[in-house]
Structures are given as C-alpha cells and as structure tokens.
Design a protein around this motif. Structure first.
Motif, PDB file in Angstrom:
ATOM      1  N   HIS A   1       1.082  -1.016   0.183  1.00 17.00           N
ATOM      2  CA  HIS A   1       0.064   0.067   0.070  1.00 17.00           C
ATOM      3  C   HIS A   1       1.035   1.351  -0.169  1.00 17.00           C
ATOM      4  O   HIS A   1       1.802   0.776   0.057  1.00 17.00           O
ATOM      5  CB  HIS A   1      -0.596  -0.139   1.172  1.00 17.00           C
ATOM      6  N   GLY A   2       0.379   1.678  -0.383  1.00 19.74           N
ATOM      7  CA  GLY A   2       0.456   3.450  -0.110  1.00 19.74           C
ATOM      8  C   GLY A   2      -0.451   4.428   0.623  1.00 19.74           C
ATOM      9  O   GLY A   2      -0.885   4.179   1.779  1.00 19.74           O
ATOM     10  N   PHE A   3       0.143   6.130   1.389  1.00 25.32           N
ATOM     11  CA  PHE A   3      -1.293   6.579   1.402  1.00 25.32           C
ATOM     12  C   PHE A   3      -1.351   8.092   0.304  1.00 25.32           C
ATOM     13  O   PHE A   3      -0.640   8.576  -0.076  1.00 25.32           O
ATOM     14  CB  PHE A   3       0.053   6.819   2.463  1.00 25.32           C
ATOM     15  N   VAL A   4      -2.020   8.245   0.663  1.00 20.97           N
ATOM     16  CA  VAL A   4      -3.565   9.757   0.330  1.00 20.97           C
ATOM     17  C   VAL A   4      -3.659  10.344   1.089  1.00 20.97           C
ATOM     18  O   VAL A   4      -3.928  10.157   2.129  1.00 20.97           O
ATOM     19  CB  VAL A   4      -4.361   9.068  -0.672  1.00 20.97           C
ATOM     20  N   GLN A   5      -2.720  12.045   1.057  1.00 20.62           N
ATOM     21  CA  GLN A   5      -2.951  12.829   1.687  1.00 20.62           C
ATOM     22  C   GLN A   5      -3.465  13.869   1.320  1.00 20.62           C
ATOM     23  O   GLN A   5      -3.004  14.192   0.022  1.00 20.62           O
ATOM     24  CB  GLN A   5      -2.266  12.968   3.001  1.00 20.62           C
ATOM     25  N   GLY A   6      -4.807  14.624   1.528  1.00 23.45           N
ATOM     26  CA  GLY A   6      -4.705  16.003   1.239  1.00 23.45           C
ATOM     27  C   GLY A   6      -5.948  16.770   2.153  1.00 23.45           C
ATOM     28  O   GLY A   6      -6.611  16.698   3.079  1.00 23.45           O
ATOM     29  N   ARG A   7      -6.861  17.988   1.231  1.00 25.32           N
ATOM     30  CA  ARG A   7      -8.102  18.624   1.544  1.00 25.32           C
ATOM     31  C   ARG A   7      -9.172  18.466   0.220  1.00 25.32           C
ATOM     32  O   ARG A   7      -8.878  18.811  -1.051  1.00 25.32           O
ATOM     33  CB  ARG A   7      -7.062  20.284   2.271  1.00 25.32           C
ATOM     34  N   VAL A   8      -9.874  19.110   1.230  1.00 22.35           N
ATOM     35  CA  VAL A   8     -11.057  19.211   0.530  1.00 22.35           C
ATOM     36  C   VAL A   8     -11.855  20.634   0.556  1.00 22.35           C
ATOM     37  O   VAL A   8     -11.506  21.396   1.786  1.00 22.35           O
ATOM     38  CB  VAL A   8     -12.035  18.306   0.909  1.00 22.35           C
ATOM     39  N   LEU A   9     -11.583  21.374  -0.565  1.00 23.12           N
ATOM     40  CA  LEU A   9     -11.915  22.498  -0.859  1.00 23.12           C
ATOM     41  C   LEU A   9     -13.091  23.003  -1.277  1.00 23.12           C
ATOM     42  O   LEU A   9     -13.832  22.330  -2.644  1.00 23.12           O
ATOM     43  CB  LEU A   9     -10.482  23.940  -1.254  1.00 23.12           C
ATOM     44  N   GLU A  10     -13.499  23.872  -1.685  1.00 21.94           N
ATOM     45  CA  GLU A  10     -15.281  25.103  -1.580  1.00 21.94           C
ATOM     46  C   GLU A  10     -14.997  25.335  -3.068  1.00 21.94           C
ATOM     47  O   GLU A  10     -13.639  26.649  -2.905  1.00 21.94           O
ATOM     48  CB  GLU A  10     -16.222  25.461  -0.885  1.00 21.94           C
ATOM     49  N   GLU A  11     -15.270  25.191  -4.390  1.00 23.40           N
ATOM     50  CA  GLU A  11     -15.468  25.501  -5.520  1.00 23.40           C
ATOM     51  C   GLU A  11     -15.371  27.075  -5.666  1.00 23.40           C
ATOM     52  O   GLU A  11     -16.075  27.620  -4.666  1.00 23.40           O
ATOM     53  CB  GLU A  11     -16.326  25.338  -6.744  1.00 23.40           C
ATOM     54  N   GLY A  12     -14.757  27.895  -6.125  1.00 20.21           N
ATOM     55  CA  GLY A  12     -14.548  29.143  -6.075  1.00 20.21           C
ATOM     56  C   GLY A  12     -14.133  30.165  -4.829  1.00 20.21           C
ATOM     57  O   GLY A  12     -13.143  31.581  -5.522  1.00 20.21           O
ATOM     58  N   LEU A  13     -14.701  29.360  -3.903  1.00 20.55           N
ATOM     59  CA  LEU A  13     -13.704  30.621  -2.443  1.00 20.55           C
ATOM     60  C   LEU A  13     -12.847  29.794  -1.568  1.00 20.55           C
ATOM     61  O   LEU A  13     -11.750  30.812  -1.470  1.00 20.55           O
ATOM     62  CB  LEU A  13     -14.939  29.764  -1.446  1.00 20.55           C
ATOM     63  N   SER A  14     -12.026  28.431  -2.420  1.00 19.25           N
ATOM     64  CA  SER A  14     -11.063  27.466  -2.105  1.00 19.25           C
ATOM     65  C   SER A  14     -10.632  27.493   0.545  1.00 19.25           C
ATOM     66  O   SER A  14      -9.959  27.603   0.023  1.00 19.25           O
ATOM     67  CB  SER A  14      -9.426  28.102  -2.390  1.00 19.25           C
ATOM     68  N   ARG A  15     -12.226  27.576   0.451  1.00 20.26           N
ATOM     69  CA  ARG A  15     -12.166  27.688   1.790  1.00 20.26           C
ATOM     70  C   ARG A  15     -11.885  26.684   2.528  1.00 20.26           C
ATOM     71  O   ARG A  15     -13.302  25.389   1.159  1.00 20.26           O
ATOM     72  CB  ARG A  15     -13.624  28.637   2.279  1.00 20.26           C
ATOM     73  N   PRO A  16     -11.516  25.955   3.336  1.00 20.43           N
ATOM     74  CA  PRO A  16     -11.538  23.945   3.749  1.00 20.43           C
ATOM     75  C   PRO A  16     -13.489  24.147   4.231  1.00 20.43           C
ATOM     76  O   PRO A  16     -13.424  24.867   4.516  1.00 20.43           O
ATOM     77  CB  PRO A  16     -10.814  24.184   4.924  1.00 20.43           C
ATOM     78  N   LEU A  17     -13.380  22.526   3.822  1.00 21.07           N
ATOM     79  CA  LEU A  17     -14.816  21.961   4.080  1.00 21.07           C
ATOM     80  C   LEU A  17     -14.486  20.480   5.229  1.00 21.07           C
ATOM     81  O   LEU A  17     -13.957  19.625   4.547  1.00 21.07           O
ATOM     82  CB  LEU A  17     -15.488  21.862   3.008  1.00 21.07           C
ATOM     83  N   PRO A  18     -14.836  20.867   6.432  1.00 24.27           N
ATOM     84  CA  PRO A  18     -14.868  19.954   7.147  1.00 24.27           C
ATOM     85  C   PRO A  18     -16.325  19.580   7.311  1.00 24.27           C
ATOM     86  O   PRO A  18     -17.506  18.993   6.298  1.00 24.27           O
ATOM     87  CB  PRO A  18     -14.634  20.500   8.912  1.00 24.27           C
ATOM     88  N   ASP A  19     -16.263  17.987   7.677  1.00 24.59           N
ATOM     89  CA  ASP A  19     -17.241  16.769   8.024  1.00 24.59           C
ATOM     90  C   ASP A  19     -17.338  16.785   6.410  1.00 24.59           C
ATOM     91  O   ASP A  19     -19.339  16.631   6.350  1.00 24.59           O
ATOM     92  CB  ASP A  19     -18.331  17.913   8.979  1.00 24.59           C
TER      93      ASP A  19
END
Length: 277
Positions: free
Chosen positions: A51-69
């Motif tokens: 296996h390997g690993f994946v890591q990253g963030r989820v950002l909202e389109e247009g605003l680039s604000r991070p999205l929890p949950d």
C-alpha cells in the motif's frame, strides 16, 4: 467505527466441508475514529497488503475555503462502488478545521471524489498509488444552492413543522444510501424538521417543490416549483391551516424508536423534534 468479521468462500455445496474437516480463521478487531479509512489503515498493515498513502484537503469551489465534515470516497478504477471512505477533520486530535483527510490505499489505480448529502459530488480525480509513497491531492467540492423556509399557521404563528423537498425537474434524488445517505421512503430529496417553523438547507442545483405538514390536524402546504443554484439563496413561505378541531382530546404515539434502542440511530433530540412537527 469497528469491524469484526470472518468467513470462508466455497462452491455453495456440502462438498466444501468433507467429513473430518477442521477449519479456522482469524478475526480482526479495529477501533477507528469516525470513518472507514481509520480502519483500513489498520487492515492493510495487519494483512500485509502492499500500500501507499493519500493525503490532502477538500476545498470549496470558487472560494477555496476548507470544508470540514466532508466525505471523500476512493473507488478502484472501473468499479461502480466505493472501497474506502474518509471524513475531513475527523481525528479527535485534529484541532484545525482545514478540510484535511488521508490514509492508506492498496497499490493501484484509484478515483477520489467528495460527497455530502445536500451537495453536488465532485468530479472524480484519478490517482496512482505506489508502495510506500505518499500522494498529495486536493479535491474541489462544487458549491451547493441554499434553501430557506418559514412555516406559519393560519394566524401567522411560526409552528413546528416537517418540510419535504421533492425534485420537480424529473431528476432522481441526489441521495445514495451506499454512500451513507439516509434511506427515505417516497423519494424526497430531503426531509427537514423544524421546532420553530424556520430552517435552511444546502441543495444541489435543480428545480424543487416543498411540502410542509404538521400532523393530521393540519392541511398540507405545497409550494410552487422553484429553482435552486449556487448563485443565490431561495426562500419559501408556507402556511399550514388547522382543519381538525381536537379541543378536549390528547393523542400520542407510545411506540417510537430512538437511540437508546439497538435498532435506531435517531438521537433523542431529533426524535423529540419529529414528534413536535
């Protein structure tokens, strides 16, 4: 999250268990912290899966604000269903709501996409996982539309109510129990309960119709079709008229299920809200 299991594949006949056969298997007991990915991390190590690993963030389109949950699903290229699931900012030690997610995936070709009930899914992002490597990838979640409502009685008072939202454009509800969304009979897009006749929700772009109700004593209120998109908020005012006089009577449902029961995941506060509505 916890998963316990065991089994043995066979040909479906008694011949797979000849007389005198002894079988054994191992069970794994894993404790995670709120998503499937925290269990998969332990599984691939326990079973020595490359296996390997994946890591990253989820950002909202247009605003680039991070999205929890937010939920992030991983599926093998060519498969229709997900193989793994992460939640953003789910770890108990995560004190910064930066939309982060991550974990282990077996070596291979994968597609990653975001999902949350009420929001459009993101377009799949294809990644290649190699053994021992960590892959960084940010996912962009499309913006939802915003819907708000008020429900009043014939005297203008805000009243506890249930508001069901249905697609009016012929599209299927954007709700998938295979991705953890609730099953709701009757195919609504969403069902909302309000203690004070006011509320709001996120919705994917589309044409909708709202139906407000308050038990058997009130008539239904049905809105005209309305358009929801990410560029504006849409508000609906609904009026439920009391048409059954129950003065001098008290009615109750004495058999309801909620979280203390092993067969219900409905929180007590939510059950009280549904009863009031």
């Amino acid at each position: 999250t916890a998963v316990i299991g065991g089994g043995r594949e066979g040909d479906g006949t008694n011949a797979r268990f000849p007389a005198g056969t002894a079988l054994s298997y191992e069970r794994y007991f894993f404790i995670g912290h709120g998503d499937i990915g925290s269990l998969v991390d332990q599984l691939v190590i326990a079973k020595e899966i490359p296996h390997g690993f994946v890591q990253g963030r989820v950002l909202e389109e247009g605003l680039s604000r991070p999205l929890p949950d937010m939920q992030v699903f991983a599926r093998r290229v060519g498969d229709s269903g997900p193989w793994n699931q992460w939640k953003t900012d789910v770890h108990p030690d995560d004190r910064v709501m930066d939309g982060s997610f991550g974990g282990a995936l077996p070596v291979g070709e994968w597609e990653l996409f975001t999902h949350r009930h009420g929001r459009p899914d993101s377009s799949p992002v294809r990644v290649t996982v190699t053994e021992g490597a960590t892959l960084a990838v940010d996912l962009v979640a499309p913006r939802p539309g915003l819907f708000s409502f008020t429900v009043r009685d014939e005297e203008g008072n805000h009243v506890p109510s249930k508001v069901s939202l249905f697609r009016a454009d012929g599209e299927a509800p954007h709700r998938d129990p295979a991705l953890g969304d609730p099953y709701i009979g009757g195919q609504p897009e969403m069902v909302l309960f309000s203690l004070d006749g006011r509320g709001e929700a996120e919705l994917p772009d589309g044409l909708y119709q709202a139906v407000a109700s308050r038990g058997l004593e009130y008539e239904l209120a049905v809105s005209a079709p309305f358009q929801v998109d990410a560029s504006r908020r849409h508000h609906v005012d609904l009026m439920v008229e009391r048409s059954v006089d129950t003065q001098g009577w008290v009615s109750a449902d004495f058999h309801v299920h909620a979280a203390p029961s092993h067969d219900s995941g409905v929180l007590l506060v939510d059950r009280a809200r549904t009863m009031a509505a």
